[in-house]
Design a protein around this motif. Structure first.
Motif, PDB file in Angstrom:
ATOM      1  N   GLU A 354       0.832  -1.206   0.000  1.00 41.42           N
ATOM      2  CA  GLU A 354       0.000   0.000   0.000  1.00 41.42           C
ATOM      3  C   GLU A 354       0.869   1.259   0.000  1.00 41.42           C
ATOM      4  OE1 GLU A 354      -3.177   2.328  -0.362  1.00 41.42           O
ATOM      5  OE2 GLU A 354      -3.125   0.130  -0.526  1.00 41.42           O
ATOM      6  N   THR A 355       2.003   1.188   0.707  1.00 44.41           N
ATOM      7  CA  THR A 355       2.932   2.329   0.711  1.00 44.41           C
ATOM      8  C   THR A 355       3.444   2.610  -0.699  1.00 44.41           C
ATOM      9  OG1 THR A 355       3.645   1.894   2.980  1.00 44.41           O
ATOM     10  CG2 THR A 355       5.144   3.174   1.599  1.00 44.41           C
ATOM     11  N   VAL A 356       3.791   1.536  -1.410  1.00 43.49           N
ATOM     12  CA  VAL A 356       4.264   1.700  -2.789  1.00 43.49           C
ATOM     13  C   VAL A 356       3.176   2.326  -3.649  1.00 43.49           C
ATOM     14  CG1 VAL A 356       5.035   0.495  -4.865  1.00 43.49           C
ATOM     15  CG2 VAL A 356       5.917  -0.182  -2.617  1.00 43.49           C
ATOM     16  N   ARG A 357       1.961   1.820  -3.520  1.00 42.24           N
ATOM     17  CA  ARG A 357       0.855   2.372  -4.327  1.00 42.24           C
ATOM     18  C   ARG A 357       0.655   3.865  -4.032  1.00 42.24           C
ATOM     19  NH1 ARG A 357      -1.953  -2.237  -2.426  1.00 42.24           N
ATOM     20  NH2 ARG A 357      -2.086  -3.940  -3.934  1.00 42.24           N
ATOM     21  N   GLN A 358       0.696   4.232  -2.768  1.00 42.20           N
ATOM     22  CA  GLN A 358       0.484   5.631  -2.402  1.00 42.20           C
ATOM     23  C   GLN A 358       1.593   6.516  -2.955  1.00 42.20           C
ATOM     24  OE1 GLN A 358       0.086   5.741   1.864  1.00 42.20           O
ATOM     25  NE2 GLN A 358      -1.955   4.782   1.849  1.00 42.20           N
ATOM     26  N   GLU A 359       2.828   6.030  -2.859  1.00 44.86           N
ATOM     27  CA  GLU A 359       3.945   6.825  -3.383  1.00 44.86           C
ATOM     28  C   GLU A 359       3.821   6.993  -4.897  1.00 44.86           C
ATOM     29  OE1 GLU A 359       6.345   8.483  -1.961  1.00 44.86           O
ATOM     30  OE2 GLU A 359       5.762   7.954   0.078  1.00 44.86           O
ATOM     31  N   LEU A 360       3.450   5.912  -5.588  1.00 42.78           N
ATOM     32  CA  LEU A 360       3.298   6.001  -7.035  1.00 42.78           C
ATOM     33  C   LEU A 360       2.129   6.897  -7.418  1.00 42.78           C
ATOM     34  CD1 LEU A 360       3.995   2.338  -8.257  1.00 42.78           C
ATOM     35  CD2 LEU A 360       5.497   4.325  -8.395  1.00 42.78           C
ATOM     36  N   ASN A 361       1.079   6.872  -6.613  1.00 38.99           N
ATOM     37  CA  ASN A 361      -0.070   7.732  -6.901  1.00 38.99           C
ATOM     38  C   ASN A 361       0.298   9.206  -6.817  1.00 38.99           C
ATOM     39  OD1 ASN A 361      -1.781   5.583  -7.346  1.00 38.99           O
ATOM     40  ND2 ASN A 361      -2.589   5.543  -5.246  1.00 38.99           N
ATOM     41  N   GLY A 362       1.365   9.504  -6.045  1.00 37.81           N
ATOM     42  CA  GLY A 362       1.808  10.883  -5.939  1.00 37.81           C
ATOM     43  C   GLY A 362       2.656  11.330  -7.119  1.00 37.81           C
ATOM     44  N   THR A 363       2.907  10.420  -8.044  1.00 34.95           N
ATOM     45  CA  THR A 363       3.654  10.737  -9.264  1.00 34.95           C
ATOM     46  C   THR A 363       2.773  10.383 -10.457  1.00 34.95           C
ATOM     47  OG1 THR A 363       4.642   8.531  -9.611  1.00 34.95           O
ATOM     48  CG2 THR A 363       5.732  10.005  -8.035  1.00 34.95           C
ATOM     49  N   ASP A 364       3.314  10.600 -11.641  1.00 39.66           N
ATOM     50  CA  ASP A 364       2.576  10.171 -12.834  1.00 39.66           C
ATOM     51  C   ASP A 364       3.149   8.879 -13.389  1.00 39.66           C
ATOM     52  OD1 ASP A 364       4.999  11.122 -13.694  1.00 39.66           O
ATOM     53  OD2 ASP A 364       4.198  12.270 -15.384  1.00 39.66           O
ATOM     54  N   VAL A 365       3.863   8.122 -12.541  1.00 33.42           N
ATOM     55  CA  VAL A 365       4.502   6.874 -12.952  1.00 33.42           C
ATOM     56  C   VAL A 365       3.590   5.696 -12.620  1.00 33.42           C
ATOM     57  CG1 VAL A 365       6.460   5.326 -12.549  1.00 33.42           C
ATOM     58  CG2 VAL A 365       6.826   7.802 -12.705  1.00 33.42           C
ATOM     59  N   THR A 366       3.440   4.798 -13.581  1.00 30.44           N
ATOM     60  CA  THR A 366       2.591   3.623 -13.381  1.00 30.44           C
ATOM     61  C   THR A 366       3.439   2.386 -13.153  1.00 30.44           C
ATOM     62  OG1 THR A 366       2.527   3.020 -15.724  1.00 30.44           O
ATOM     63  CG2 THR A 366       0.908   4.645 -14.949  1.00 30.44           C
ATOM     64  N   LEU A 367       2.786   1.344 -12.614  1.00 29.54           N
ATOM     65  CA  LEU A 367       3.476   0.079 -12.414  1.00 29.54           C
ATOM     66  C   LEU A 367       3.912  -0.505 -13.760  1.00 29.54           C
ATOM     67  CD1 LEU A 367       4.263  -1.801 -10.073  1.00 29.54           C
ATOM     68  CD2 LEU A 367       2.122  -3.051 -10.478  1.00 29.54           C
ATOM     69  N   GLY A 368       3.104  -0.286 -14.795  1.00 24.05           N
ATOM     70  CA  GLY A 368       3.481  -0.763 -16.126  1.00 24.05           C
ATOM     71  C   GLY A 368       4.750  -0.094 -16.624  1.00 24.05           C
ATOM     72  N   GLU A 369       4.906   1.196 -16.351  1.00 26.01           N
ATOM     73  CA  GLU A 369       6.128   1.888 -16.773  1.00 26.01           C
ATOM     74  C   GLU A 369       7.350   1.369 -16.024  1.00 26.01           C
ATOM     75  OE1 GLU A 369       5.380   6.320 -18.333  1.00 26.01           O
ATOM     76  OE2 GLU A 369       4.815   6.028 -16.231  1.00 26.01           O
ATOM     77  N   LEU A 370       7.163   1.042 -14.764  1.00 24.13           N
ATOM     78  CA  LEU A 370       8.264   0.452 -14.012  1.00 24.13           C
ATOM     79  C   LEU A 370       8.720  -0.852 -14.659  1.00 24.13           C
ATOM     80  CD1 LEU A 370       6.975   1.076 -10.382  1.00 24.13           C
ATOM     81  CD2 LEU A 370       9.147   1.913 -11.275  1.00 24.13           C
ATOM     82  N   ARG A 371       7.748  -1.673 -15.081  1.00 24.36           N
ATOM     83  CA  ARG A 371       8.102  -2.945 -15.714  1.00 24.36           C
ATOM     84  C   ARG A 371       8.794  -2.711 -17.062  1.00 24.36           C
ATOM     85  NH1 ARG A 371       2.698  -4.782 -13.637  1.00 24.36           N
ATOM     86  NH2 ARG A 371       3.125  -6.344 -12.012  1.00 24.36           N
ATOM     87  N   ASP A 372       8.285  -1.767 -17.846  1.00 27.71           N
ATOM     88  CA  ASP A 372       8.894  -1.483 -19.153  1.00 27.71           C
ATOM     89  C   ASP A 372      10.325  -0.964 -18.998  1.00 27.71           C
ATOM     90  OD1 ASP A 372       6.616  -2.267 -20.461  1.00 27.71           O
ATOM     91  OD2 ASP A 372       5.826  -0.222 -20.727  1.00 27.71           O
ATOM     92  N   THR A 373      10.531  -0.103 -18.016  1.00 26.52           N
ATOM     93  CA  THR A 373      11.870   0.446 -17.810  1.00 26.52           C
ATOM     94  C   THR A 373      12.822  -0.623 -17.314  1.00 26.52           C
ATOM     95  OG1 THR A 373      10.914   2.617 -17.298  1.00 26.52           O
ATOM     96  CG2 THR A 373      13.194   2.243 -16.646  1.00 26.52           C
ATOM     97  N   ARG A 374      12.332  -1.496 -16.428  1.00 30.82           N
ATOM     98  CA  ARG A 374      13.176  -2.605 -15.984  1.00 30.82           C
ATOM     99  C   ARG A 374      13.566  -3.485 -17.161  1.00 30.82           C
ATOM    100  NH1 ARG A 374      10.899  -7.149 -11.915  1.00 30.82           N
ATOM    101  NH2 ARG A 374       9.486  -7.367 -13.702  1.00 30.82           N
ATOM    102  N   ARG A 375      12.646  -3.711 -18.077  1.00 27.74           N
ATOM    103  CA  ARG A 375      12.960  -4.525 -19.262  1.00 27.74           C
ATOM    104  C   ARG A 375      14.019  -3.831 -20.120  1.00 27.74           C
ATOM    105  NH1 ARG A 375      10.523  -5.040 -24.334  1.00 27.74           N
ATOM    106  NH2 ARG A 375       8.969  -3.452 -23.773  1.00 27.74           N
ATOM    107  N   LEU A 376      13.931  -2.501 -20.247  1.00 27.13           N
ATOM    108  CA  LEU A 376      14.936  -1.753 -21.004  1.00 27.13           C
ATOM    109  C   LEU A 376      16.311  -1.873 -20.358  1.00 27.13           C
ATOM    110  CD1 LEU A 376      15.920   0.325 -23.104  1.00 27.13           C
ATOM    111  CD2 LEU A 376      15.087   2.131 -21.567  1.00 27.13           C
TER     112      LEU A 376
END
Length: 794
Positions: A354-376
């Motif tokens: 829940e902490t991770v979700r709240q922190e991400l909600n405070g940005t415009d970064v999505t979990l999908g973008e995190l996965r795409d960047t990790r793949r890069l």
């Protein structure tokens, strides 16, 4: 109001009034002209580009002009910011500040000044070798301990309570029961124990010095109020002073230094403090404005040093670390999402998710973008491995059997002489990693670091933010002024597999800024004005172009005034020769063992100059050639010292050996540290010879890319990028000889390119005064000319 303003007496701004500041009885004529020109130019928001021969008194000149402007009530300048790339010159500024303060009128307050240093230089634990902190981890440990200390004061206690806890933990730590043990810093005891204190039930380590600083910091007041001593009448605050005065009172010296920055009249630092993006953002950015008069010393090094600072790179290890950090964020959420709210994941795991979700909600970064960047990041790491392995296999299929013999290398990602999209960018596009993904990596990686900092409080620096910034720059920067390559730096890591290149190399994707004029010019434009100075700035028109000064003059209407001052010392005390010997190039000289006419001519000149009565400096284009030069002096009736590419400690020992005892010859490379910024004052040096024009390796990919960029910008890349810096190095070396009015010596430039006007001549790069001084002489006449000079000097 700054301390300088508060402490200064009334000061009139008419031209003669700089004289009470000038630290000596009478200035040289050139000093007087330079001071008044610098003041007038800065008053018009401009810059003085000043070449002054050794002994001109450039340091005192620039400081006098800057302090005058700061103390003039009609001036907008609040401080002087000194930048130098050479530690010896930093010490000279400190010495001249002391001289100025020692000679001010009795009713004047001293000029306040501070030398900027890093955390490693002032951390009490690092200096004492205590608390688990040393040079290898001081920055990481410091950031982690500061974060913990702030966290404790936000949640559980006050900074004052933490500092008091640390004081109380001393009891029983001494040699006998009940005796307190104190950490010492700069020879003074501090209020805290040698071991790092801990607080709370979880024994959370914190820094008591930082807690002490926070306790002194007013909630809404000026940070200067947290400085635990009165800096007003101290003049120059040196590093030992800063540590002693802060740590002995229980406060953090580095934090105190930060509080002092905007409140002293002179700051003495290095190029990093103005041109390194990370340092500026974290530390000195607030000082780079129109109220600051900048003094850029050793300015002939400005362009190459800043080129290194404004480039960027990301190593294979950093890619892996950043990918791991993104994975931790992703997996914290993903594990709970995949299992739902099952008992397999308890309240703690769900709370972290829940902490991770709240922190991400405070940005415009999505979990999908995190996965795409990790793949890069993972794909870039794999591509780096493939590219390095393929290159090594192509050059030497047996490289795995002799890993310790591998040298530094550079793998260009495009033709250095043809600006075009690099092969890594093309590969990324072909594999679905588009431009948006690269650019968004900056925000994604920053968000991941923020989440991790919320989840835990370890001491590790996050790799992700820097990696994300580099990937974004990689795609944003053009392919004309920027050159992309894979740099292979020779290291050694026994933890890597026995036949992996990673055991021998650290590999990095590197973005080289070939033409840093814009970055230099933009940073200079942020200052209100100043002086850029060196003994070797000529040709000044070239200097003004490659540092962006000319652009400031044309586009921003900022005046740029040029001055060149030659040696004012008696001409009878010196002899300067440009020897018409064959060009000392590899094509002409061959290998060191070859008996070519070129080597014979230069060996003869080296022996003739080395026979001078006193210490002699012999300078060659490389350490390999320096060894050859030493070999031709084997019959000389003097001790011959040979400099090698080694560490600073060994170089310092060599230098002291040269200065002590009977006259000697010191043979070195013009790529080393003994030909610039070293004080050979007095009888430390009676002659110097430079063989050849020390042009760097023109075949390296980066050099070819830089030359191409300069060709496009200025029309003559070889001159701007190669010849001018090489001649400046030669001039710096021979400039070590004459440092004062009573010194006597010989300066020799040995190569026909210094002596003749020809298609590849560098004579016009010497500057007008040196062209007159360095008279051409045939190699067969040098011995006679030297003998005549020394006979007359005797």
């Amino acid at each position: 109001m700054s301390l300088g303003e508060a402490a200064s007496p009334p000061f009139v701004s008419s031209a003669p009034d700089w004289r009470p500041i000038f630290g000596h009885d009478d200035p040289y004529d050139d000093q007087r002209d330079g001071i008044e020109t610098a003041i007038e130019t800065a008053a018009d928001d401009g810059f003085l580009a000043l070449e002054g021969a050794c002994g001109t008194g450039k340091t005192m000149l620039a400081l006098t002009a800057g302090i005058h402007l700061v103390r003039d009530p009609d001036s907008s300048f609040e401080r002087v910011f000194v930048l130098t790339s050479v530690k010896q010159q930093l010490r000279q500024f400190e010495a001249d500040i002391r001289t100025i303060n020692g000679n001010l009128p009795d009713d004047w307050h001293p000029v306040s000044a501070l030398t900027l240093v890093g955390k490693a230089d002032v951390c009490p634990y690092n200096l004492a070798g205590a608390g688990g902190i040393d040079d290898t981890n001081v920055y990481e440990r410091c950031e982690g301990l500061r974060e913990r200390t702030r966290g404790l004061t936000d949640e559980a206690t006050t900074a004052g309570s933490l500092a008091q806890q640390a004081r109380s933990q001393q009891v029983g730590l001494g040699d006998s029961a009940g005796e307190a043990s104190y950490l010492e810093a700069a020879g003074e005891p501090t209020p805290y124990p040698p071991e790092m204190p801990a607080a709370g039930d979880a024994d959370v380590e914190f820094c008591p010095f930082y807690a002490g600083f926070l306790d002194d910091l007013p909630e809404d007041g000026d940070p200067i109020e947290a400085v635990p001593f009165d800096p007003t009448d101290r003049g120059l605050i040196e590093t030992d002073d800063l540590v002693e005065l802060s740590a002995s009172r229980g406060s953090c010296p580095h934090s105190v230094m930060g509080a002092l920055l905007p409140n002293v009249e002179i700051l003495v630092g290095n190029y990093y403090h103005a041109f390194d993006p990370t340092t500026v953002e974290a530390f000195t950015g607030g000082l780079i404005d129109e109220e600051t008069f900048v003094i850029c010393d050793e300015a002939h090094m400005l362009e190459p040093r800043v080129r290194d600072l404004v480039g960027d790179s990301v190593s294979d290890r950093a890619l892996a670390d950043a990918a791991g950090e993104l994975s931790r964020v992703i997996e914290t959420v993903a594990a709970v999402e995949e299992a739902g709210q099952s008992a397999e994941h308890g309240p703690e795991a769900r709370a972290r998710a829940e902490t991770v979700r709240q922190e991400l909600n405070g940005t415009d970064v999505t979990l999908g973008e995190l996965r795409d960047t990790r793949r890069l990041l993972g794909a870039l790491g794999d591509r780096l491995d493939e590219r390095v392995t393929a290159s090594l296999d192509r050059r030497d299929p047996g490289w795995r059997q002799h890993l310790p013999d591998l040298d530094d290398d550079e793998l260009p990602l495009r033709d250095p002489e043809t600006p075009e999209t690099d092969e890594l960018t093309r590969w990324a596009e072909e594999n679905g990693f588009d431009e948006r993904l690269w650019v968004r990596a900056e925000a994604v990686c920053a968000a991941a670091a923020t989440v991790l900092n919320t989840l835990d409080e370890d001491d590790k620096r996050r790799a992700a933010p820097a990696v994300g910034r580099t990937l974004a720059r990689w795609r944003r920067c053009d392919h004309t002024d920027y050159f992309r390559a894979i740099d292979l730096e020779r290291t050694w890591d026994d933890t890597r597999p026995a036949e992996s290149w990673r055991r021998a190399y650290t590999a990095s994707y590197t973005l080289h800024n070939c033409l840093p004029a814009d970055e230099i010019g933009e940073r200079l434009a942020a200052f209100g004005g100043g002086v850029l100075m060196s003994a070797t700035l000529e040709p000044l028109d070239v200097f003004a172009e490659v540092t962006g000064l000319r652009h400031l003059e044309r586009e921003a209407d900022r005046p740029v005034v040029e001055r060149t001052y030659g040696l004012e010392f008696p001409e009878a005390n010196r002899a300067s020769f440009a020897v018409d010997a064959p060009k000392f190039t590899y094509e002409n000289r061959g290998d060191p063992g070859d008996e070519t006419p070129t080597r014979q001519a230069h060996a003869r000149a080296i022996r003739q100059v080395a026979a001078a009565p006193g210490n002699v400096l012999v300078c060659l284009p490389s350490y390999r050639e320096a060894e050859w030069a030493a070999s031709v002096l084997s019959a000389l009736d003097k001790e011959v010292l040979v400099d090698e590419a080694t560490d600073d400690v060994a170089t310092e020992r060599l230098k002291q050996s040269f200065f002590e005892g009977e006259p000697k010859v010191l043979v070195t490379s013009l790529r080393g540290t003994l030909t610039e910024g070293v004080d050979y004052r007095g009888d430390r040096l009676s002659a110097a010879i430079v063989c050849g024009v020390p042009i760097i390796n023109t075949a390296s990919p980066q050099t070819r890319a830089v030359r191409t960029a300069y060709d496009r910008a200025f029309g003559d890349g070889f001159k701007y990028a190669l010849s001018v810096p090489a001649v400046r190095k030669a001039r710096q070396a021979v400039g070590r000889v004459i440092r004062g009015p009573d010194e006597c010596g010989v300066r020799v430039l040995c190569d026909e390119r210094y002596a003749r006007e020809s298609w590849d001549s560098v004579r016009d790069l010497l500057g007008e005064a040196e062209r007159e001084e360095f008279q051409p002489v045939g190699s067969d006449m040098l011995d006679f000319a030297l003998e005549q000079f020394w006979d007359d000097a005797a």
